[in-house]
Write a protein that holds these residues in place. Structure first.
Motif, PDB file in Angstrom:
ATOM      1  N   MET A   1      27.251  -0.660  49.133  1.00  0.00           N
ATOM      2  CA  MET A   1      26.297  -1.444  48.374  1.00  0.00           C
ATOM      3  C   MET A   1      25.826  -0.596  47.197  1.00  0.00           C
ATOM      4  O   MET A   1      25.451   0.547  47.350  1.00  0.00           O
ATOM      5  CB  MET A   1      25.129  -1.840  49.270  1.00  0.00           C
ATOM      6  N   MET A   2      25.833  -1.184  46.042  1.00  0.00           N
ATOM      7  CA  MET A   2      25.440  -0.482  44.829  1.00  0.00           C
ATOM      8  C   MET A   2      23.941  -0.613  44.605  1.00  0.00           C
ATOM      9  O   MET A   2      23.329  -1.582  45.027  1.00  0.00           O
ATOM     10  CB  MET A   2      26.175  -1.084  43.622  1.00  0.00           C
ATOM     11  N   GLU A   3      23.357   0.357  43.931  1.00  0.00           N
ATOM     12  CA  GLU A   3      21.930   0.298  43.622  1.00  0.00           C
ATOM     13  C   GLU A   3      21.650  -0.934  42.775  1.00  0.00           C
ATOM     14  O   GLU A   3      22.390  -1.250  41.852  1.00  0.00           O
ATOM     15  CB  GLU A   3      21.518   1.562  42.855  1.00  0.00           C
ATOM     16  N   GLY A   4      20.581  -1.648  43.125  1.00  0.00           N
ATOM     17  CA  GLY A   4      20.233  -2.850  42.398  1.00  0.00           C
ATOM     18  C   GLY A   4      20.835  -4.105  43.001  1.00  0.00           C
ATOM     19  O   GLY A   4      20.465  -5.205  42.637  1.00  0.00           O
ATOM     20  N   ASP A   5      21.813  -3.949  43.925  1.00  0.00           N
ATOM     21  CA  ASP A   5      22.377  -5.097  44.615  1.00  0.00           C
ATOM     22  C   ASP A   5      21.339  -5.674  45.559  1.00  0.00           C
ATOM     23  O   ASP A   5      20.359  -5.027  45.893  1.00  0.00           O
ATOM     24  CB  ASP A   5      23.608  -4.711  45.447  1.00  0.00           C
ATOM     25  N   SER A   6      21.590  -6.885  46.013  1.00  0.00           N
ATOM     26  CA  SER A   6      20.696  -7.503  46.977  1.00  0.00           C
ATOM     27  C   SER A   6      21.433  -7.689  48.285  1.00  0.00           C
ATOM     28  O   SER A   6      22.640  -7.864  48.318  1.00  0.00           O
ATOM     29  CB  SER A   6      20.199  -8.857  46.473  1.00  0.00           C
ATOM     30  N   PHE A   7      20.696  -7.665  49.358  1.00  0.00           N
ATOM     31  CA  PHE A   7      21.237  -7.876  50.690  1.00  0.00           C
ATOM     32  C   PHE A   7      20.540  -9.083  51.269  1.00  0.00           C
ATOM     33  O   PHE A   7      19.329  -9.125  51.342  1.00  0.00           O
ATOM     34  CB  PHE A   7      20.975  -6.637  51.556  1.00  0.00           C
ATOM     35  N   GLY A  18      18.564  -3.379  46.799  1.00  0.00           N
ATOM     36  CA  GLY A  18      19.450  -2.315  47.260  1.00  0.00           C
ATOM     37  C   GLY A  18      18.723  -1.014  47.535  1.00  0.00           C
ATOM     38  O   GLY A  18      19.069  -0.274  48.444  1.00  0.00           O
ATOM     39  N   LYS A  19      17.680  -0.713  46.742  1.00  0.00           N
ATOM     40  CA  LYS A  19      16.902   0.510  46.963  1.00  0.00           C
ATOM     41  C   LYS A  19      16.173   0.448  48.299  1.00  0.00           C
ATOM     42  O   LYS A  19      16.091   1.436  49.016  1.00  0.00           O
ATOM     43  CB  LYS A  19      15.888   0.721  45.839  1.00  0.00           C
ATOM     44  N   VAL A  20      15.647  -0.734  48.627  1.00  0.00           N
ATOM     45  CA  VAL A  20      14.943  -0.906  49.896  1.00  0.00           C
ATOM     46  C   VAL A  20      15.929  -0.710  51.045  1.00  0.00           C
ATOM     47  O   VAL A  20      15.649  -0.003  52.013  1.00  0.00           O
ATOM     48  CB  VAL A  20      14.263  -2.297  49.971  1.00  0.00           C
ATOM     49  N   PHE A  21      17.103  -1.324  50.919  1.00  0.00           N
ATOM     50  CA  PHE A  21      18.128  -1.191  51.948  1.00  0.00           C
ATOM     51  C   PHE A  21      18.548   0.271  52.104  1.00  0.00           C
ATOM     52  O   PHE A  21      18.704   0.757  53.232  1.00  0.00           O
ATOM     53  CB  PHE A  21      19.337  -2.072  51.623  1.00  0.00           C
ATOM     54  N   ALA A  22      18.708   0.974  50.996  1.00  0.00           N
ATOM     55  CA  ALA A  22      19.077   2.393  51.045  1.00  0.00           C
ATOM     56  C   ALA A  22      17.991   3.198  51.747  1.00  0.00           C
ATOM     57  O   ALA A  22      18.288   4.121  52.509  1.00  0.00           O
ATOM     58  CB  ALA A  22      19.321   2.928  49.636  1.00  0.00           C
ATOM     59  N   ASN A  23      16.728   2.840  51.504  1.00  0.00           N
ATOM     60  CA  ASN A  23      15.611   3.517  52.164  1.00  0.00           C
ATOM     61  C   ASN A  23      15.663   3.277  53.675  1.00  0.00           C
ATOM     62  O   ASN A  23      15.429   4.188  54.466  1.00  0.00           O
ATOM     63  CB  ASN A  23      14.286   3.036  51.583  1.00  0.00           C
ATOM     64  N   PHE A  24      15.978   2.033  54.068  1.00  0.00           N
ATOM     65  CA  PHE A  24      16.109   1.725  55.497  1.00  0.00           C
ATOM     66  C   PHE A  24      17.206   2.579  56.110  1.00  0.00           C
ATOM     67  O   PHE A  24      17.028   3.179  57.167  1.00  0.00           O
ATOM     68  CB  PHE A  24      16.447   0.253  55.714  1.00  0.00           C
ATOM     69  N   GLN A  25      18.352   2.620  55.432  1.00  0.00           N
ATOM     70  CA  GLN A  25      19.473   3.408  55.938  1.00  0.00           C
ATOM     71  C   GLN A  25      19.092   4.874  56.111  1.00  0.00           C
ATOM     72  O   GLN A  25      19.392   5.485  57.139  1.00  0.00           O
ATOM     73  CB  GLN A  25      20.664   3.313  54.986  1.00  0.00           C
ATOM     74  N   LYS A  26      18.434   5.424  55.097  1.00  0.00           N
ATOM     75  CA  LYS A  26      18.020   6.831  55.132  1.00  0.00           C
ATOM     76  C   LYS A  26      17.080   7.080  56.311  1.00  0.00           C
ATOM     77  O   LYS A  26      17.237   8.052  57.046  1.00  0.00           O
ATOM     78  CB  LYS A  26      17.338   7.200  53.815  1.00  0.00           C
ATOM     79  N   SER A  27      16.120   6.186  56.493  1.00  0.00           N
ATOM     80  CA  SER A  27      15.159   6.345  57.589  1.00  0.00           C
ATOM     81  C   SER A  27      15.844   6.252  58.944  1.00  0.00           C
ATOM     82  O   SER A  27      15.553   7.021  59.859  1.00  0.00           O
ATOM     83  CB  SER A  27      14.051   5.295  57.483  1.00  0.00           C
ATOM     84  N   PHE A  28      16.761   5.293  59.087  1.00  0.00           N
ATOM     85  CA  PHE A  28      17.465   5.157  60.356  1.00  0.00           C
ATOM     86  C   PHE A  28      18.336   6.377  60.651  1.00  0.00           C
ATOM     87  O   PHE A  28      18.460   6.800  61.804  1.00  0.00           O
ATOM     88  CB  PHE A  28      18.304   3.881  60.398  1.00  0.00           C
TER      89      PHE A  28
END
Length: 109
Positions: A1-7, A18-28
């Protein structure tokens, strides 16, 4: 997933940045790392306990403290994730003047 993409993998069709999703991934990933470390600590604590060697039993005190601190860190990470998720769901989507993704209740007159 690229930055700025939506999930849009959530049941209500909400778009997650995408930033929120990346943050979730990092936290997990952080949580998983801590849980892996806890598994090793618990194994060492059990071995020390079974050995009944005084020095090993004394070492368990610091290992149990470390385990407790790790559990606190996991709780904090999950609390941050929950807050971040709530904020991402409450954030207005692009082009939405309502601020709640168009979820407006119409009250009868």
């Amino acid at each position: 997933m690229m930055e700025g993409d939506s999930f849009s993998g959530f049941g209500n069709g909400s778009q997650v940045d995408g930033k929120v999703f990346a943050n979730f991934q990092k936290s997990f990933l952080q949580v998983q790392s801590i849980l892996d470390q806890n598994r090793l600590l618990i194994n060492e604590i059990n071995q020390n306990h079974e050995s009944k060697i005084p020095d090993n039993l004394t070492r368990n005190v610091s290992l149990i403290r470390e385990l407790n601190n790790n559990i606190r860190r996991v709780v904090d990470l999950y609390a941050d994730l929950s807050l971040s998720f709530t904020r991402s769901m409450d954030a207005p989507s692009e082009g939405d003047s309502e601020g709640k993704s168009g979820h407006k209740r119409n009250r009868p007159l």
